[in-house]
Each structure stands twice: as structure tokens, then as C-alpha cells.
Design a protein around this motif. Structure first.
Motif, PDB file in Angstrom:
ATOM      1  N   GLY B 134       1.397  41.318  11.240  1.00 26.23           N
ATOM      2  CA  GLY B 134       1.464  42.512  12.075  1.00 26.23           C
ATOM      3  C   GLY B 134       0.887  42.268  13.463  1.00 26.23           C
ATOM      4  N   SER B 135      -0.129  41.436  13.523  1.00 25.64           N
ATOM      5  CA  SER B 135      -0.729  41.148  14.828  1.00 25.64           C
ATOM      6  C   SER B 135       0.280  40.451  15.735  1.00 25.64           C
ATOM      7  CB  SER B 135      -1.962  40.266  14.644  1.00 25.64           C
ATOM      8  OG  SER B 135      -2.366  39.747  15.884  1.00 25.64           O
ATOM      9  N   GLN B 139       2.027  41.996  19.251  1.00 27.22           N
ATOM     10  CA  GLN B 139       2.049  41.298  20.543  1.00 27.22           C
ATOM     11  C   GLN B 139       3.475  41.227  21.099  1.00 27.22           C
ATOM     12  OE1 GLN B 139      -0.524  37.730  20.681  1.00 27.22           O
ATOM     13  NE2 GLN B 139      -1.507  38.466  18.816  1.00 27.22           N
ATOM     14  N   VAL B 140       4.423  40.974  20.217  1.00 27.97           N
ATOM     15  CA  VAL B 140       5.819  40.938  20.667  1.00 27.97           C
ATOM     16  C   VAL B 140       6.262  42.339  21.101  1.00 27.97           C
ATOM     17  CG1 VAL B 140       8.199  40.452  19.949  1.00 27.97           C
ATOM     18  CG2 VAL B 140       6.339  38.950  19.196  1.00 27.97           C
ATOM     19  N   LEU B 141       5.870  43.352  20.318  1.00 25.89           N
ATOM     20  CA  LEU B 141       6.260  44.731  20.640  1.00 25.89           C
ATOM     21  C   LEU B 141       5.675  45.188  21.971  1.00 25.89           C
ATOM     22  CD1 LEU B 141       5.799  46.480  17.177  1.00 25.89           C
ATOM     23  CD2 LEU B 141       7.962  46.272  18.430  1.00 25.89           C
ATOM     24  N   CYS B 339       1.994  47.156   9.093  1.00 23.96           N
ATOM     25  CA  CYS B 339       3.267  47.447   8.420  1.00 23.96           C
ATOM     26  C   CYS B 339       4.205  48.195   9.365  1.00 23.96           C
ATOM     27  CB  CYS B 339       3.025  48.276   7.166  1.00 23.96           C
ATOM     28  SG  CYS B 339       2.236  47.360   5.829  1.00 23.96           S
ATOM     29  N   LEU B 340       3.676  49.199  10.048  1.00 18.35           N
ATOM     30  CA  LEU B 340       4.543  49.965  10.937  1.00 18.35           C
ATOM     31  C   LEU B 340       5.047  49.086  12.090  1.00 18.35           C
ATOM     32  CD1 LEU B 340       5.885  52.605  11.624  1.00 18.35           C
ATOM     33  CD2 LEU B 340       3.777  53.366  12.737  1.00 18.35           C
ATOM     34  N   ALA B 341       4.176  48.209  12.575  1.00 18.65           N
ATOM     35  CA  ALA B 341       4.597  47.305  13.656  1.00 18.65           C
ATOM     36  C   ALA B 341       5.696  46.362  13.171  1.00 18.65           C
ATOM     37  CB  ALA B 341       3.399  46.508  14.177  1.00 18.65           C
ATOM     38  N   LEU B 345       9.434  46.243  14.749  1.00 22.65           N
ATOM     39  CA  LEU B 345      10.002  45.043  15.348  1.00 22.65           C
ATOM     40  C   LEU B 345      11.264  44.601  14.612  1.00 22.65           C
ATOM     41  CD1 LEU B 345       9.783  42.890  17.516  1.00 22.65           C
ATOM     42  CD2 LEU B 345       8.339  41.564  15.972  1.00 22.65           C
ATOM     43  N   ASP B 346      11.237  44.686  13.293  1.00 28.10           N
ATOM     44  CA  ASP B 346      12.423  44.313  12.503  1.00 28.10           C
ATOM     45  C   ASP B 346      13.635  45.117  12.981  1.00 28.10           C
ATOM     46  OD1 ASP B 346      13.899  43.037  10.491  1.00 28.10           O
ATOM     47  OD2 ASP B 346      13.434  44.566   9.024  1.00 28.10           O
TER      48      ASP B 346
END
Lengths: 352, 352, 352, 352
Positions: B134-135, B139-141, B339-341, B345-346
Motif C-alpha cells: 500500500g505504501s 506513492q504512485v497515486l 487496501c483502499l490505495a 491504483l488497480d
């Protein structure tokens, strides 16, 4: 992606005012008798226009079988069932976005190309194929000792006064036209009719239980039993919450209350309570699998609401036209049952 | 199956008292900088032993990267991160099944072959790899304008008095050691400590919000945004309920209250309220995506409980040994965020 | 499982002598015009009874669209197309297992419950839905600069004398009734007709090429471009081999021959030869993607063969009744094209 | 996506010159003994540097087990095995794109971010985790009566003179250092050594057979047994063709030759020949499952080739540096065996 399942695979298609809606169900074992009358009875439980708490639209909801059944038995190849549309009044729908409805998000995703007549692919009508598939799943499950039932636990905040426990109580409710114990029907019906009289709508909570499910189904971590069930339930329009056993109420309990004490009954481990809803660590424990589902109020209401006209991109106030259920919960009961039955069968077939 | 995701694929492995726990994350775009210090800080938010409301076990939770990163950037190939175990006291665990725990269902599924030392693959420790993944997702998000935050909404029935609204309020909470607004911390801490003093435990509710998510993500029917998110959240140990926006409270509202009125802001359609939690018809509408998660009380408690000894198949009373959090909710906050991140991103990568 | 694809999802159903065959195609972008006449023309290329090298059965193969298209455009929701069956002579099929046919394995898998009339779900008729889906894929691809063509490379060992190179040559072949260059048609037709005269059958090799595919599609290791394509091609009845570029012939070459030399053309890296068929390390390189498919001889032949009667479990000699193509390769050409187009589009949409 | 399988799930990670390569294998039944010595012996079959036909690089290829095994038995949770890298000479690799290699496509897909040292995630070294997973699968299969073997059928066009038939012949070959019958070893070795002396390379064909597989596995249409097997085999670097039974040779036969005549042996239907390779209609028939795989010549050769320098985008001529196998086929034999074993076990566990 519009496909669900591991050993069973579901693929739903159709729009509310197009040619029809349907489903492909792959993975049912070969040689299973499917009783068309049982299926028709299930379809009728969901069908609109049956009584005073439902929309006056009438749809026969007869399922045409295109494949996978021969002389009343499954052949092992995919079963496609189609429910033709009729009685559509597409003129009822314009470019006003209905608050709380997928009109808005369909516009964002499909850029105006979606067939949104009658709600299109987002319509509650897409649950009819699930009921068809679920009816087959229930018939297969019943021969393996598993029965799935659901009931209305509350509508518009009107709760059923007592817990419903045991398979006999659930069986009795399943024979009733209004899927709730007799004690709660009058108040619930009145809440629905009152909302309808006000040009408004209400939501509800549905509780579903699978009896007889063996222990050891599901997976820890990714692929938990709850994950599988929730992923299907959240594909049902208007579902906004899913909880297992005590669910959100567990969050306010202490461990000494929430933990289900264990004992031995006839050489088998059981629990005295079932606050975990039959699932621990993502895996069934053999107790009844109990899940509760929050249904939001029908978004299409006859009252004026602040909205936006998608054609002009202007703010408007508008009331939904068309004929809508003031409360979708009664008709959603067989849908939630169907979903739980499909999950139960998928896991039993795959021993996942 | 122990794999999750569409464009991103997660594969979790490990046991609490084995060599370690880890995850393979496939599908992150190539060339994304991953700041190891940010990741370490996230790991620390979940790690035990940091303060008085957490178990005194201490785990460093350093992530060893085996693949997929080169000179601090993603290479595009799968990233495997491993967190070695230490400080395990396997002697604390016997053959008594802990009520409310997966001891029972692991026995049913794996017939005594599971490595259940410290909870094994069912342990809360398996959430550490999710926080690592998730971390990276966060960062990508963040470079795509999306930020994900979570907070404790209640513990043991002690609710935060007011709504938390807006990204600034959430950012502020994310910097706090106790992930809740200052006003609610004292009562919440006291509820946790009181449960611990009683040899008992309490649960809680966590609310997570993704800000900046574009509209149009997700799918109608099977594959809804809620389905994707719930399927990952229900893989987190102790999660027993998931609701979006108003969730179960919507079931008691009328449509005129529950529907979010629409307006236009700078040429973009928005809603004045967000009772649907940013999702309509399974698809994001561009409002903050808000989800609430029910966490049950830690099942391992120091109080005597009715149970069964799996070795002798006799009824016993037993108290859990070992060191356990009286309330898992504070440490679960970064897990739910993760989980939400990952879901956000998915869907963004796959435009699903 | 009877579902294929990542971003596109295909779900095929139907039996040869049941109500019909069909497919659900999910994941096509919204707003794509689908020309019904182009689709009908594709269906006709596969349809039986068109000429002297094909079975005299006649099937109209008209596709009824049940969902997902509105006013000639995709809506973004799943498209279900159904092709009704007609002209079935179920009386032609008894309990004799045809050597080389799925009669035997259907018995093993479905225990006598399969609907094997006319080959049932195993029939070559199940490729009609693939051609329908492929036709839509080709139309979407053509607007993205990708064209897919196939041709007969050999039948019964009669090979096309020369290589076919370049998109123009393939386009010209695609307009021909017999999908091969004129130079090879007479010998190939004669081989087919001779087999038919002998009550026998022959196989063939089909070569398909996707022109214009961007580089960078596919995945290394699991999920390679070749894996995706082969998994769909091997779902086509009678396909027994799949090779890319030089394929099996590469196994007899030296690296210095098999390696495609690189050069720069207009700032873009290209290769002087294409022995790797446009894929390296599982990922497209921007050269034409070339795949060859081995089609076995039609197993149903009029000659006496050693077999077993499934009803009596006795050894028999029997000749297949019914009307069968002496060589399926010509009609398989549009099927292989369809498969390659579906793979190409799936990868382009998902950038996998 | 970098995940494969239905009931078994494989997730591969790692790069040639990074920390290591590994795999997560989920879905093995609990309680299965895994003999570490058998696994080590399998790893040694694939490992480089063992003899004169292999690269002089030496890698120990010891597998570190991070999870899922306890006291030599599977626990039922995912097994992660890691093989650390050593003996890497990253200095050998520059910006010249090697013709026939994934250097080019990695650049297209990952835009220069891939870790291509030693081939990175595209390296043949990524097959080591497959061999580890396959070794476990073989051990589980052997207790269920299934044995999987492979052999070199040809290298550089030098074919084994005779067919290899029967499980005893395959068992004997599996004990040999050079995986071919003694009669063919000298000519094959000489072909490999000659190519190496010339600074060149050659390819080969590997034939693999699964003995003892029950009938009725696999699916018709999408999800055929051939699809499953081919999708895994085509994920192995250098594989350019896959054929079942007679494969491409069937395309030149008549039906009367290609059809396997049926008879009854001890109450069981069998076929006198096995030109369909044990699969009909996508489903196993109980005969040995036979598959052949084309391996292209190692692309990295010491001879000068036309190429492009990716850093300068100039045309160059270059010879590959580093140490490479002149023929990968001998070391690929255990890899192909592993793939077939994994497919066989996946289908047996899922009865798909």
C-alpha cells in the motif's frame, strides 16, 4: 470485469429496455435435475407488479434456456438463460440525471454511449438473471444438504422485533408473500406504503443465512469466504453495506461478548453463539453462514430534487418519472438469497 | 485463491512464526520512484510495541526487497518484499482452540497440518506486507493526484463526536500517533486501556477516504468498485463489515435524504452531500470515495472462556496466553488505508 | 473455465443441435460503431454449405444481438450475440464413439449427461460466436491501425509454394473465396476434394498475421503474448499445434540464422527478418505478429474405423454418419483471424 | 499478468542479477511431504555449469523456503521459495540490443527502467523457480499415480532416431545426465559443441509426457487442457512452438491415419495409437498426455550481428559478451517437465 466466480463462472448481460437480460452460468456439475417450476417460482418472488408494495410494472420474467440443459438436467456445458423485456416505456426517461442514480456515473464512464433507457445495464432488472442462476444453485445445494434463506430485517428503520433463529423459522418465512415474520409485516408494509404516498422511498436491511454448509470452505487472507460473498453482493444495485454475523455491532462489543464459546456436540465442535456468522479467518466453521446487507432507498422518487440536466449541463430541479418501487427490499430478498447460494455452491464445488 | 487484483496482482505469503511474511506485487508501472523512508514510516504505523495501547511485542518490520526495484525505482517487473520474523515465542501456543479465532477453521481446512504458531498464515502479521504494498501504491497515486487516508471512527462503541470532512482534516489526523482527531483520543484510549486492564478486548470502526479519484472507474453489476474494494478489505483479519458512504444508516433513511443533490462546480458535476460514498452503480463519481470497516474485538483475551482442546477433543475453559493488542483498530488504520490505495491504483491503472 | 481474457472477457455457450450458440463479449470500449454488414460477411466466411470444399449443411448464421449495442454502436456494457440453430439432423448420431472425436472424453467428463447431438458444445459450430466477436474486434482494431489476416499455408501436406509477405498480399487473399494465393488454390482444392471422394479427410496449417500492433504489449514470463494467444487458439476445436514466427523450424536453425538483425528505420528500431514472429521475451516488438496453427483432419469420416459403442461397451467398426467437411481448414481461417484479433485487442485495451 | 493457474496459483518474481529469483505457489494440499533432496536434485538438473554442453557459470540454485512448509510437509498456505543470485558479472552487459533477445522489447515496454543486467526478469534464470515448483508438484502427483517426464527430441535438427514409448523408457532417460536415449547422445552433443565452437548456438525440440493422468480433465472450448498447458509453456523463455500428439504432422495426414482407433482393455476404453496426445475436445482421455515444445537457439552468440545501440540509437555490429549455453534444450528439459507437472496437478486438484 463483468464475470464472477471461481469454479462457477457467471457472466451477466442485458439492459432494462433492450431485447432482454440474461446470464451465462458455467461450472454446474453435469446431470443435475433443474426443476423449471421451482425456477419460475423463484423468478416470481423477484418479479415486479405482484402486490401493493411493488411497482405496478408487470414483467413475466420467463427464462428462455439457450444452452446447457437437456431433458431437465444440466449437461455440464454453460447454461445461458435469457429473460426478454416487455412493457417498457422508454419515453419516461430524459436527460435529467437522477440524484443517487447511476445516470451520472454512466455518463462519466461511457461518455453518453450507454443505453440508459430504464436504467439500462444498471437497472435492478439485471438481478433477474441472478435469481435464475441462484435458483439452479439452490437446487444443486439442496441435494448436498445446504439450504439458503433470506428475510427482511428492517425497512426504513422499522426493525423486526426479535431475532430469527433456526432453519425452520427461515423456511416458514420463505413461504410468505412478504418475506418477514407475520409480527413485523404490518409495520413494515405501512412504512413502505407511507413512503410511497409521500412520493418518497425507503431502504432496508436483508439478512441471509446458509444452513448446512460444511466447515473448511474459503481461504485465509486474500480469497476469504467473506471476500467472495461480498464481491457478489456488492454487484447488486443499491447494496451499500455487507456485514457478517454481528458485523458492525461487534465493533462496540468486548471480546468476551463477541467470541463464540466452543463446545462439543456429537463429536463435532460447535459454537454456542454465532456472532462471527459462521466464518473465522475467512473459512467456514460449519455454523450457519449469516450475512446482512444494507439496501439504500430507491433513488428514483417522485419528489423534486436538485439535479443537473446532462444535455444542457444546467442545474435543474426535477422529479423522477416512471414507476418505481418505494422500497426495493422485499423484491431484493430472493436476489440476496441467490447470491449467497451461488457463493456457497462455488466454494463447495471448488473446495476453495 | 490467495491472489488479488486485476492490473495489479497481489500474492501474499508467510506465517507469524516462520521465516517471515511477504508479498509479490505485480503491475506497478515502470520508472516510479519508491521512497524507502516513506515505506519504513508506513511500516512503523502498523508495527506493534510502539505505545501503551499496543501489544508489547516488538517487531522491526523492515522490508527486504528481493526484486522489481532498481536504484529506488520500479522496474516494471514483480516486486517481492519480505519481512523477516523475530521475537517469536511459539511456546505460548497450545492445542486449545481460542474462541473467535481461526484455530478452529484451520483445523477443519488443513487437518492439523497448518503452521498455527502465533496464528500462522491467519495472523494479523500478514497485514504487514499489505502495508508495504500500500505504501508503494500511495506513492504512485500521489503523483496522480490521489491521496488516501483513514482514521478511527469508533472503538468499543466510543465514537468520534463529529464528522471528519475534507482532505486537510484527514491529512492532519494522518500525522498523529493516535489516528483520530485530538478531541476523541482521550476517551478512545481510555476505552482501550480499560479493556486491557480487564483482560478483555474491544473492536472498532475505521473510516477510509480516497481523495482525488477520477470519476468513471469501476464496473456496473459484477466487478463494481464496491466489490473490488470489499473483496480486499474482507481479506484483512478481524474485518466483519464493510459499508460505503452512509452504508447501513442509508437503510433507515428516505430517498429524499439519502440521494445526494447534484450541482455544477466549475463545469463539473458534483454532489452537495456524499451519502453514496463516491460510488453510484458500481462506478466512481469523482467525489471522495468513503468506506467504513468494522473490526471485531481481538479474539485472544486473557479471560477464561469456554473452549475445546483440539488434541483431546474435550471441552475446557482456557485463557489465551501470549501478548495481544486489547484493540487492533489503531494498528489497522494503515492497513485499511493500504487496501483502499491498492484498490484505487488497480482501478486507475486498468481503468476498470 | 469457459471464460477467456483480461480486459476483454469472452464467455461462450451453446450446443450444435440445441437452441443455438452464442457469446458474451465484455470490455469493448463504448461508442464504437459496429457495422452489421461487415459482421454478416465475416459470418459467411465461416458458414458451411457455401462451396464444393465444404459440408452441404446450410446454416444462415445470423447473429441476434441481445445486449450492448444501441443504434449500431457499442454501449460499453456486455454484448451478447446468439446464433440460432437450424437444419439439425440429430438422428444421424448414435452411441458409437467416433475415433479422434470428443465423444469419448465427453463421456469421461460428463458421464453421459452431455448433449452430444451434432457434437454438442464440442462442435465446430461453437466457433461461429468467436467469429462474431472477432468481427467486432477487427472493426475496433482497424480504427487503431491494426489489421488481422489469415490464410491457408497448407492442406494435407500441400504447401503454398512461396512465403506470403506484406499487408497487401494478405489483404488480397482475404478477398478471395478460397483463402490462399491463386497459385496454390488448384492443388489445395484437389487435395480436399480427393480426400472427400475417398470418404476421408485432411488437415492443414493456417497462418495468421496482425499488422500494425504497437510494440510493448504482453508480459515477460507468465502472461506472455504467446501464452495469451495460444490459450485462445487451443480452445478452437481441431487445433493441435501453435507456433510463432519460425516456430518449430527455429529449433533446427543456428542462432546466427534465427536471430532477426536489427536496424533503424525512420527513428524506429525494426528487424530485417521476422523469425520471432513479432514477439520477443513475451512482448511485442512492433513487427507483424505472425502465428501458425496446425489443424488436424476432421475426425468424422465416412470410412470404417475401429471404435467402441458406449452404450454396450463393445468393440465395433463404424463409419461416421452425417455431413462433414473433408477439410476444416478453409472455414477455420476466419476463426483463427478472429482469435488473433481478440487477443490483439485485449492486449491493446489492457496494455498488458 | 504475472500469475498463472486455477487451483494452483503461481507468482514468479526476480531478476538475473538482482537479489534473487523466486516463486509463490499457492494451492498445494496440506500435509503433503516435500522431500528437499528430491527438490535439490531437480534444481541440479537445470543448474548451469554442470558439464561441457552448458555455460561455465556456476549457480548453486539452493532454494530457501520462506513459508508454507513445516517439518517437511505442506501446511496448506502459500509456499514461497527464493533462490539467491551469485556469480553475476553485470559488467558484461551494455546498451547494445542483442538480436533475438528481449533487450529490445523491454525497452519498448519499460522505457529503460527494466533491470536488464543478465537478462533481468527475462533471463532463463527465471525458470529455476518453475523447476522448484514443479518438483513439489511431481512429488504430489507421484502419490496420485501420475509421473511426468521429458526428453530432448532433437537439437539443431539432429533428431532422435526412434520414438520413445512407454513409461519405462522415459524413466530410464530421466536418470541420464544427458536427457536423451544413449543412441542419440553422441550426435546431439556434437551438434551442440560444434555450434559452441563456431561462436553460434542451436535450438531443439523437447517432448514431455504425463503418464497416469485420469480422463475427464480439462474443459471444452475456452479453458481446454491444451490452452492451460500452452499458456504455461509459452511463458518459458525461448519457447516458440507447442504441439500436442502428432501436432503439426497431423496437418499433413488423412483422418484415417490421424484418428486413434479405439478398443477396450480391461473394461476401459483406450486408443491403439496416441496421435491426439491424450487430449480430445480439450479433455484428457486417459492416454499419456504428450506435448512437444520448440526451443529457439540461444539468442546471445559470440558472432558479430547487425544490431542497434539503444543509448545512441545507432546501427552497430556487435557480438554478445558473457557466458551462454550454446543450446538451452538440455537444461530446459526439467523446466518443461515442471510446467507439465504443474498443469497436471492444477487440473487434478480443480478437476477442471
Amino acid at each position: 470485469m463483468n464475470v464472477w466466480g471461481n469454479k462457477l463462472k457467471l457472466s451477466i448481460f442485458g439492459e432494462s429496455h433492450g431485447a432482454g437480460v440474461g446470464i451465462v452460468v458455467d461450472g454446474l456439475p453435469a446431470g443435475e435435475p433443474i426443476d423449471a417450476e421451482l425456477t419460475a417460482a423463484e423468478m416470481l418472488r423477484r418479479a415486479p407488479g405482484r402486490n401493493d408494495v411493488s411497482t405496478p410494472r408487470r414483467e413475466a420474467d420467463e427464462v428462455e434456456i439457450l444452452s446447457g440443459l437437456l431433458e431437465g438436467k444440466t449437461t455440464g456445458s454453460p447454461i445461458c438463460g435469457v429473460i426478454r423485456n416487455g412493457d417498457a416505456r422508454s419515453g419516461d426517461y430524459g436527460s435529467a440525471l437522477r440524484p443517487g442514480h447511476a445516470d451520472w456515473t454512466a455518463l462519466l464512464k461511457y461518455g453518453g454511449h450507454a443505453d440508459m433507457r430504464g436504467g439500462g445495464h444498471f437497472s435492478g432488472r439485471l438481478t433477474a438473471p441472478l435469481v435464475f442462476a441462484g435458483s439452479m444453485a439452490k437446487q444443486v445445494l439442496s441435494r448436498r444438504g445446504v439450504e439458503v434463506y433470506a428475510r427482511i430485517a428492517s425497512v426504513g428503520g422499522v426493525e423486526d422485533a426479535e431475532n430469527v433463529n433456526g432453519i425452520e423459522a427461515y423456511r416458514a418465512i420463505s413461504r410468505r408473500d412478504f418475506p418477514s415474520p407475520p409480527r413485523s409485516e404490518p409495520a413494515m408494509r405501512e412504512a413502505i406504503l407511507a413512503a410511497g404516498r409521500d412520493g418518497d422511498s425507503i431502504g432496508g436491511v436483508i439478512e441471509a443465512v446458509a444452513f448446512g454448509l460444511p466447515g473448511g470452505l474459503g481461504e485465509p487472507s486474500l480469497g476469504s469466504m467473506e471476500s467472495e460473498i461480498a464481491s457478489l453482493l456488492f454487484s447488486v444495485p443499491a447494496v451499500k453495506g455487507v456485514e457478517f454475523g454481528g458485523g458492525f455491532r461487534l465493533s462496540a462489543m468486548r471480546g468476551s461478548e463477541a467470541n463464540d464459546p466452543l463446545y462439543i456436540d456429537g463429536g463435532v465442535i460447535k459454537s454456542r453463539t454465532n456472532r462471527n456468522g459462521g466464518v473465522l479467518g475467512g473459512i467456514t466453521n460449519g455454523m450457519p453462514l449469516a450475512v446482512r446487507v444494507a439496501i439504500k432507498p430507491t433513488p428514483s422518487i417522485a419528489r423534486e430534487q436538485e439535479s443537473v440536466d446532462a444535455a444542457t449541463m444546467r442545474e435543474i430541479t426535477a422529479a423522477a418519472k416512471g414507476r418505481h418501487d418505494p422500497c426495493i427490499a422485499p423484491r431484493a430478498v430472493p436476489v440476496i438469497e441467490a447470491c449467497l447460494a451461488l457463493c456457497a455452491l462455488d466454494c463447495m464445488l471448488g473446495k476453495c
